[in-house]
Design an enzyme around this catalytic site. Structure first.
Site, short mmCIF file in Angstrom:
data_model
loop_
_atom_site.label_atom_id
_atom_site.label_comp_id
_atom_site.label_asym_id
_atom_site.label_seq_id
_atom_site.Cartn_x
_atom_site.Cartn_y
_atom_site.Cartn_z
N HIS A 160 -54.52 27.32 69.62
CA HIS A 160 -55.76 26.25 69.58
C HIS A 160 -56.92 26.50 68.84
O HIS A 160 -57.55 27.64 69.36
CB HIS A 160 -55.89 25.38 70.95
N HIS A 161 -57.43 25.80 67.99
CA HIS A 161 -58.46 26.22 67.24
C HIS A 161 -59.82 26.04 68.08
O HIS A 161 -60.82 26.81 67.74
CB HIS A 161 -58.82 25.07 66.10
N SER A 162 -59.75 25.59 69.29
CA SER A 162 -60.73 25.62 70.29
C SER A 162 -61.33 27.11 70.87
O SER A 162 -62.36 27.61 71.17
CB SER A 162 -60.82 24.78 71.42
#
Length: 487
Positions: A160-162
């Site tokens: 996930h990009h977070s």
């Protein structure tokens, strides 16, 4: 000529340690919260081609020794109930590596070699429709016992990009690899020498010029920097409010929904060809990649349009991967991303080198601007002052008014092994943002891999776009060689 030097490592395998202060629960950064908004549920997906058969036990053991020791890969997302806003936090949890490793059963008897690439294409496309399980850390590793046209087996990383931006995640993944020539050494990365022309012009250069001339030059540079920044900021604001791209067949419509099945395809070309053009034209690799992309898109569209505004994602920290990976590095982990809007002129040129000159001219002016830094600062201010939803609405409208995204990452210059498995290519990309086309470029050894993430309802033939990009590279290379032979 650009000077590139390589940073060497001692034959030591550093452990990824978790500091005590990082073991405590931490709130998500503003950018990380934005990536969890419904409009931007962004994930990074990286297809890694391997030269040998996958040994799952070896990879799982390697993950236990490296990847899960990093705080972000051993934290899960939890919504805090200690405040009215229920802000999410990263909470440390016990990680079972086997729960994050997926080994699908593939019946190779029913998959001929000619269809293995199509199977991989379909498998990765399916992954874009399956959300990550938020009850555990937001990452997965898929191990495919599948022989394709360019790899013996394939590993797929979905993160996930977070968890971090492309630069941070690339540094971590590379920290989990070793040179195949020396399994005790980390990968060697190209290290670009910082240009000192500006400082020398205003210091040693002042000795040869009068103080008045030096002062005029300094003031003029400041004026141009401020003017470029103001113009870029106004253009960005206009794009966020009303300024739209020319409508073209590659511009998708994500205003109603961003949850779409995407296709992720890749093509590998010679990095030496790009460096040949770079040296002959006295440009950077990024200039060449942008110019060839402009030529390839022009070829793909087959007709003349106005400007297409390319939404270019730029890491605001000018740190090399070599610096980030260095032991004891103080480089910051996370999502440190600024944005610039890059106008692509889609047109046919009699001289293919004109695409390079246009790209270089624009990017040189963009370098003399604080647009990326300003958008990062303003973006954080909007997130903190007005909340994630308002910031997501603004960014979604901005992206919807542009056509595509672009990114470029540097990779190792020598062959590396992924937990003992030699790597033949790396093809990372991202999906979840409202663009029908994202172009990502990843260098590795003497190769450059082009990774396209496309909305198949908009771009039904992404391999044709790869063909046009490769053909444009060949025509530009031929033009450069012809120009050199006549000089």
């Amino acid at each position: 000529m650009e000077i590139i030097r390589t940073r060497r490592r001692r034959p030591h395998i550093p452990e990824i340690r978790v500091e005590k202060k990082e073991e405590e629960d931490q709130p998500l950064s503003p950018a990380a919260r934005l990536f969890h908004a419904p409009e931007f549920n962004c994930n990074i997906i990286s297809v890694v081609g391997l030269k040998s058969k996958i040994k799952p036990d070896v990879i799982i053991e390697g993950i236990k020794q490296t990847l899960i020791r990093h705080p972000r890969f051993s934290c899960k997302l939890v919504k805090s109930s200690n405040n009215k806003r229920h802000e999410p936090k990263w909470v440390q949890t016990n990680v079972v590596a086997e729960d994050h490793v997926v080994i699908p059963k593939i019946d190779m008897h029913n998959i001929e070699n000619a269809y293995a690439d199509a199977f991989l294409d379909s498998y990765v496309s399916d992954l874009t429709t399956i959300p990550l399980d938020t009850s555990k850390p937001l990452w997965e590793v898929h191990l495919l016992d599948l022989k394709t046209s360019d790899a013996e087996n394939v590993a797929i990383l979905k993160i996930h990009h977070s968890v971090g931006d492309g630069m941070s995640l690339m540094s971590l993944v590379l920290a989990c690899t070793r040179k195949t020539s020396n399994p005790d050494e980390l990968p060697s990365l190209p290290y670009q020498k910082r240009s000192s022309s500006g400082s020398s012009r205003f210091s040693t250069g002042s000795r040869s010029y009068s103080q008045l001339v030096w002062l005029v030059m300094a003031l003029w540079s400041v004026v141009m920097l401020v003017l470029n920044t103001v113009c870029d900021a106004l253009e960005f604001i206009a794009t966020a409010m009303f300024l739209k791209d020319t409508e073209t067949p590659i511009k998708g419509n994500f205003r109603l929904s961003t949850s779409k099945r995407m296709r992720v395809v890749h093509r590998t070309v010679s990095f030496d060809d790009l460096k040949l053009i770079k040296n002959a034209m006295k440009m950077t690799v990024n200039d060449v990649v942008l110019g060839v992309s402009q030529a390839g898109l022009s070829q793909y569209l087959k007709r003349r349009y106005g400007n297409i505004y390319l939404f270019l994602l730029m890491n605001i920290y000018k740190q090399d991967l070599a610096d980030i990976m260095a032991k004891g590095s103080k480089c910051t982990w996370g999502n440190w991303i600024g944005y610039i809007i890059f106008p692509f002129s889609i047109a046919f040129c009699d001289d293919p080198l004109e695409h390079l000159r246009r790209a270089k001219s624009i990017i040189d002016r963009k370098k003399n601007s604080f647009e990326a830094l300003l958008t990062f600062i303003v973006g954080n201010f909007v997130l903190k002052s007005f909340g994630v939803q308002r910031a997501a609405d603004i960014l979604k409208r901005t992206l919807s008014n542009t056509t595509m995204s672009f990114s470029n990452l540097v990779g190792p210059i020598e062959e590396i092994g992924f937990y003992g498995h030699p790597v033949t290519y790396m093809a990372p990309s991202v999906y979840g943002h409202p663009h029908a086309l994202t172009m990502h470029f990843q260098s590795y050894m003497n190769k450059m891999t082009i990774s396209l993430t496309v909305d198949p309802t908009v771009i039904s033939d992404p391999y044709r776009l790869c063909d046009d990009w490769e053909e444009s590279l060949r025509s530009i290379k031929a033009a450069v060689q012809e120009q050199s032979s006549t000089q």
